[in-house]
Enzyme design. Structure first.
Site, PDB file in Angstrom:
ATOM      1  N   GLY A 235       4.328  -0.090  -3.588  1.00 45.40           N
ATOM      2  CA  GLY A 235       2.879   0.009  -3.669  1.00 45.40           C
ATOM      3  C   GLY A 235       2.050  -0.957  -2.853  1.00 45.40           C
ATOM      4  O   GLY A 235       0.821  -0.823  -2.805  1.00 45.40           O
ATOM      5  N   CYS A 342      -7.589  26.379  10.841  1.00 48.57           N
ATOM      6  CA  CYS A 342      -8.783  27.110  10.435  1.00 48.57           C
ATOM      7  C   CYS A 342      -9.289  26.697   9.059  1.00 48.57           C
ATOM      8  O   CYS A 342      -9.317  27.504   8.119  1.00 48.57           O
ATOM      9  CB  CYS A 342      -8.498  28.604  10.457  1.00 48.57           C
ATOM     10  SG  CYS A 342      -7.720  29.074  11.997  1.00 48.57           S
TER      11      CYS A 342
HETATM   12  N1  LLP Z   1       8.299   3.823  -6.133  1.00 51.68           N
HETATM   13  C1  LLP Z   1       7.819   4.898  -6.752  1.00 51.68           C
HETATM   14  C2  LLP Z   1       8.347   5.274  -8.071  1.00 51.68           C
HETATM   15  C3  LLP Z   1       6.806   5.672  -6.138  1.00 51.68           C
HETATM   16  O1  LLP Z   1       6.307   6.733  -6.756  1.00 51.68           O
HETATM   17  C4  LLP Z   1       6.313   5.298  -4.861  1.00 51.68           C
HETATM   18  C5  LLP Z   1       5.285   6.070  -4.192  1.00 51.68           C
HETATM   19  C6  LLP Z   1       6.872   4.169  -4.249  1.00 51.68           C
HETATM   20  C7  LLP Z   1       7.859   3.452  -4.921  1.00 51.68           C
HETATM   21  C8  LLP Z   1       6.458   3.705  -2.898  1.00 51.68           C
HETATM   22  O2  LLP Z   1       5.109   3.331  -2.845  1.00 51.68           O
HETATM   23  P1  LLP Z   1       4.563   2.626  -1.522  1.00 51.68           P
HETATM   24  O3  LLP Z   1       5.242   1.292  -1.399  1.00 51.68           O
HETATM   25  O4  LLP Z   1       4.870   3.500  -0.363  1.00 51.68           O
HETATM   26  O5  LLP Z   1       3.106   2.514  -1.756  1.00 51.68           O
HETATM   27  N2  LLP Z   1       1.375  10.253  -0.050  1.00 51.68           N
HETATM   28  C9  LLP Z   1       0.564   9.146  -0.472  1.00 51.68           C
HETATM   29  C10 LLP Z   1       1.373   8.061  -1.164  1.00 51.68           C
HETATM   30  C11 LLP Z   1       2.180   8.569  -2.316  1.00 51.68           C
HETATM   31  C12 LLP Z   1       2.973   7.499  -3.010  1.00 51.68           C
HETATM   32  C13 LLP Z   1       3.895   8.082  -4.024  1.00 51.68           C
HETATM   33  N3  LLP Z   1       4.769   7.146  -4.652  1.00 51.68           N
HETATM   34  C14 LLP Z   1      -0.202   8.600   0.725  1.00 51.68           C
HETATM   35  O6  LLP Z   1      -0.071   9.150   1.814  1.00 51.68           O
HETATM   36  O7  LLP Z   1      -0.976   7.650   0.595  1.00 51.68           O
END
Ligand code: LLP
Length: 417
Positions: A235, A342
């Site tokens: 995150g 589109c």
């Molecule tokens: N762990 C779990 C359980 C998760 O659900 C996620 C992301 C991560 C780790 C990794 O999070 P990160 O470090 O990448 O923030 N498509 C969206 C982001 C979706 C994130 C979903 N879960 C975007 O383009 O912003």
């Protein structure tokens, strides 16, 4: 970065890649991936830890192999991701399986294949997991994902740690659910899991969540459970607008982890995706037309929402820069930057100041290494966008653009039609 007025990925001018593979395409820097991984590794170097790269952010096997070779584990959310990680050479004992809806098939496949732990998200999942493990004569190592009900202060579609979100079990019910897990024959409790959301730009919610996890660790240990691992999720946010965003520093994050849970003797796992991949990639696109609207200029690109959906889906900002550096003193001009799909939603930016551009000029979307190519589709029968990996002065296509023939031939028209 610009070198002699031309935007480069490492030592390769992006325009050279455009000539070789055509546009649009994603290009990734191997060195940047490695650097991001190392920065996080260092931030947690005060204790035992495993960085389980959230491969949903960018799951090309070339990327997985590179990170796996550096010692990374993987956070997978489907049987498909598990198979991909294994194909890229990541051993099962470094793979954690997250997600609210693991199917029986996925559970069976990963149990048989070997897995570090399941991050269990509900009681029904726990029951199924125990049942399948018992049937296979195996024991499933688990953490239970707790939902700490903290506000991650991020976009509502990617916040996961509030009680109204579908993720985890309420932390208030953790004792009860851990007791239930302890009573199931196919499971072995190894720790606690928490993930509160994505693109966090403020570290306070982490501190809040990790303090709750520390408290819970003590309580669960008093209840007789073995808590030896803490999976703290991913995150960490990245700067999307170079000039304005001040994202959290990984070292400070590592410090917060240390201050909150560092004295519990647990192995720390984290699941970063965006921080590792985001600023290691760009999407390169060509201007097809510059069109004058009634009150604005439209820059119509050959990339569209099917190639990079983040602006349409989350109103996300991506810096967009010309591949040819603007001359000093050139006057910027506002453009609405759009793709050919589109839908009005196929808009990347409105009134974005750029140096004057014309048809055939090339532009790059920055910070597109995470949740870019993986979220792409072939909507409008636009071929899946290709991916290129750059290392030093070499580059390789790591996923080619399919031909129209390949796309057309995937459909099957039943003979009774
Ligand atoms: N762990 C779990 C359980 C998760 O659900 C996620 C992301 C991560 C780790 C990794 O999070 P990160 O470090 O990448 O923030 N498509 C969206 C982001 C979706 C994130 C979903 N879960 C975007 O383009 O912003």
């Amino acid at each position: 970065m610009y070198r002699d007025g031309a935007l480069h990925a490492e030592d390769v001018p992006l325009a050279d890649i455009a000539t070789a593979v055509g546009t649009p395409f994603y290009a990734y820097s191997a060195a940047t991936f490695a650097r991001h991984f190392q920065v996080l590794d260092e931030a947690l170097s005060w204790g035992p830890h495993l960085i389980c790269y959230a491969m949903k952010a960018n799951s090309n096997q070339a990327i997985l192999k590179m990170l796996g070779d550096m010692g990374a584990g993987m956070d997978v959310v489907s049987g498909g991701e598990y198979a991909r990680a294994r194909a890229a050479g990541v051993p099962g004992e470094r793979i954690v399986f997250s997600g609210v809806g693991k199917t029986r098939d996925e559970i069976e496949m990963t149990l048989k294949g070997g897995i570090r732990q399941f991050n269990v998200e509900s009681e029904p999942e726990m029951v199924v997991l125990s049942e399948i493990a018992t049937k296979l004569g195996l024991i499933a190592p688990i953490t239970i994902r707790v939902n700490p009900d903290v506000d991650a202060k991020t976009h509502e579609k990617i916040a996961t740690g509030k009680k109204e979100n579908k993720f985890g079990i309420p932390i208030s019910r953790a004792r009860e659910v851990y007791a239930m897990a302890a009573g199931l024959p196919g499971l072995k409790i190894v720790g606690i899991d928490v993930h509160i959301g994505s693109q966090l730009t403020d570290l306070t919610p982490y501190r809040e969540a990790f303090e709750l996890v520390a408290e819970l660790t003590k309580t669960l240990r008093e209840d007789g459970h073995e808590i030896s691992r803490l999976d703290l999720g991913g995150g960490l946010g990245i700067p999307y607008a170079r000039d304005n965003d001040a994202p959290p520093v990984p070292a400070e994050y590592g410090q917060i982890v240390r201050e909150t849970v560092g004295d519990l003797g647990c192995e720390i796992e984290i699941e970063p995706g965006r921080l590792v991949a985001g600023n290691a990639g760009v999407l390169v696109s060509e201007v097809i037309y510059v069109k004058s609207g009634e009150d604005r200029e439209f820059l119509i690109l050959d990339a569209a929402m099917n190639d990079l959906i983040r602006p349409a889906m989350y109103s996300a900002h991506h810096d967009i820069v010309p591949l040819k550096e603007a001359e000093v003193g050139v006057e910027m001009q506002p453009y609405d930057i759009v793709g050919p799909v589109c839908e009005s939603g196929d808009t990347f930016a409105k009134q974005r100041p750029l140096p004057p551009l014309e048809a055939t000029d090339l532009v790059a979307f920055r910070s597109a290494g995470a949740y870019g190519a993986v979220m792409a589709s072939e909507y409008n029968t636009r071929p899946m966008v290709p991916e290129v990996l750059v290392m030093g002065d070499q580059f390789a296509v790591i996923r080619p653009r399919p031909t129209l023939e390949e796309i057309i031939n995937r459909d099957i028209v039943p003979e009774w039609l």
